[in-house]
Design a protein around this motif. Structure first.
Motif, PDB file in Angstrom:
ATOM      1  N   ARG A 123      -1.304  -8.648  18.364  1.00  0.00           N
ATOM      2  CA  ARG A 123      -1.476  -7.179  18.359  1.00  0.00           C
ATOM      3  C   ARG A 123      -2.956  -6.829  18.383  1.00  0.00           C
ATOM      4  NH1 ARG A 123       3.295  -5.649  14.236  1.00  0.00           N
ATOM      5  NH2 ARG A 123       4.954  -6.190  15.678  1.00  0.00           N
ATOM      6  N   LYS A 124      -3.236  -5.632  18.916  1.00  0.00           N
ATOM      7  CA  LYS A 124      -4.628  -5.285  19.200  1.00  0.00           C
ATOM      8  C   LYS A 124      -5.572  -5.409  17.982  1.00  0.00           C
ATOM      9  CE  LYS A 124      -7.319  -2.176  21.985  1.00  0.00           C
ATOM     10  NZ  LYS A 124      -7.395  -0.854  22.557  1.00  0.00           N
ATOM     11  N   GLU A 129       3.768 -12.647  17.752  1.00  0.00           N
ATOM     12  CA  GLU A 129       3.804 -11.208  18.068  1.00  0.00           C
ATOM     13  C   GLU A 129       2.749 -10.450  17.262  1.00  0.00           C
ATOM     14  OE1 GLU A 129       7.385  -8.817  17.262  1.00  0.00           O
ATOM     15  OE2 GLU A 129       8.238 -10.154  18.796  1.00  0.00           O
ATOM     16  N   VAL A 130       2.677 -10.729  15.955  1.00  0.00           N
ATOM     17  CA  VAL A 130       1.702 -10.036  15.102  1.00  0.00           C
ATOM     18  C   VAL A 130       0.288 -10.490  15.474  1.00  0.00           C
ATOM     19  CG1 VAL A 130       0.900  -9.764  12.712  1.00  0.00           C
ATOM     20  CG2 VAL A 130       3.347  -9.741  13.229  1.00  0.00           C
TER      21      VAL A 130
END
Ligand SMILES: C[S@@+](CC[C@H](N)C(=O)[O-])C[C@H]1O[C@@H](n2cnc3c(N)ncnc32)[C@H](O)[C@@H]1O
Length: 265
Positions: free
Chosen positions: A241-242, A237-238
């Motif tokens: 991230r953009k 998930e991390v």
């Protein structure tokens, strides 16, 4: 009235009821299945564990008349290093407190259990006699410590035996290294994972995987597989991230320039 054997054969979690253990219900069932299968093959066995905390994982062996000797190796630090990148606190973590709880499980605790307040490197292998048939590694959850704990277990174990690792989903790089070296040494072994996160290495044809309770867990093995992957989900998930994706893109471009790698991730 049900006997200890009946409870063990039923993988009854009551056998873990008296002292809290840092184990899921599925971990406990897996550990009971291993204990049940091992004592059928080795009727008088010896148990060693590295990382005992309150004694939760010792209790089913202390209730087992077939387990003559138990070794507990625990360094008792107040905070424990962990491969996930943070320290896990262990306040009021003492052998005296553990033994007090274990005496309530079985008044013979002091005669049956030998405790070492050290990490495995501080224990003289000659002090581990008789040799253990079953070892559980559940101390410091770093690849370095798990590898060193495994080396200690192998040194003190006999030819026939089983090494268990708890939290294989955390120290998986250590497991990969251990299995690779067993392969290159040509040592025969069987390795597999049980729910939730118990990793098993069998030596000397103890063949626990052929026993009914373990064979059943190995057929429906989605549980440990998904548990392991889902426990790592937050990293993905991390990582996706953009801002991190932008850093990854720069990093991949740098790798391609440096090594001429294609499709580096
Ligand atoms: C996860 S807990 C053990 C839980 C226990 N097996 C249970 O199921 O309830 C980890 C234990 O490892 C001990 N420990 C931490 N680092 C260690 C090391 N390097 N060597 C041995 N034990 C260590 C801690 O003191 C703690 O009691």
């Amino acid at each position: 009235m049900s006997t200890f054997e009946d409870h063990l054969a039923a993988l009854d979690l009551e056998l873990f009821a008296r002292i809290p253990a840092q184990l899921t219900e599925a971990d406990k069932r897996s550990l009971l299945a291993v204990q049940h299968s091992l004592r059928e093959r080795i009727p008088h066995y010896t148990y060693l564990e590295i990382g005992s905390h309150l004694g939760g994982s010792i209790q089913p062996h202390l209730l087992d008349e077939r387990c003559g000797r138990i070794y507990s190796i625990d360094k008792r630090p107040l905070a424990v290093a962990d491969e996930r990148g943070y320290k896990v606190p262990y306040p009021e973590n003492s052998t005296a407190h553990m033994l007090k709880l274990l005496r309530e499980v079985n008044p013979q605790a002091d005669e049956r259990i030998i405790c070492f307040d050290a990490d495995a490197s501080g224990v003289d292998p000659a002090a581990i006699a008789p040799s253990p048939h079953l070892c559980l590694i559940d101390g410091e959850h770093t690849d370095r410590a798990a590898t060193a704990d495994y080396a200690f277990c192998r040194k003190v174990m006999g030819e026939h035996g089983v090494v268990l690792f708890h939290d294989g989903n955390i120290i998986y790089s250590a497991l990969a290294g251990i299995l690779e070296s067993l392969g290159s040494e040509g040592t025969p072994f069987h390795a597999y994972a049980l729910p939730s996160s118990v990793f098993v290495i069998e030596f000397g044809e103890v063949d626990l995987h052929k026993s009914a309770p373990i064979a059943r867990m190995l057929i429906d093995n989605h549980e440990q597989y998904l548990f392991g992957l889902l426990s790592l989900e937050h990293y993905r998930e991390v990582y996706n991230r953009k801002p991190i994706r932008m850093i990854r893109a720069v990093w991949q471009a740098w790798l391609r320039t440096k090594h001429g790698l294609r499709g580096a991730r």
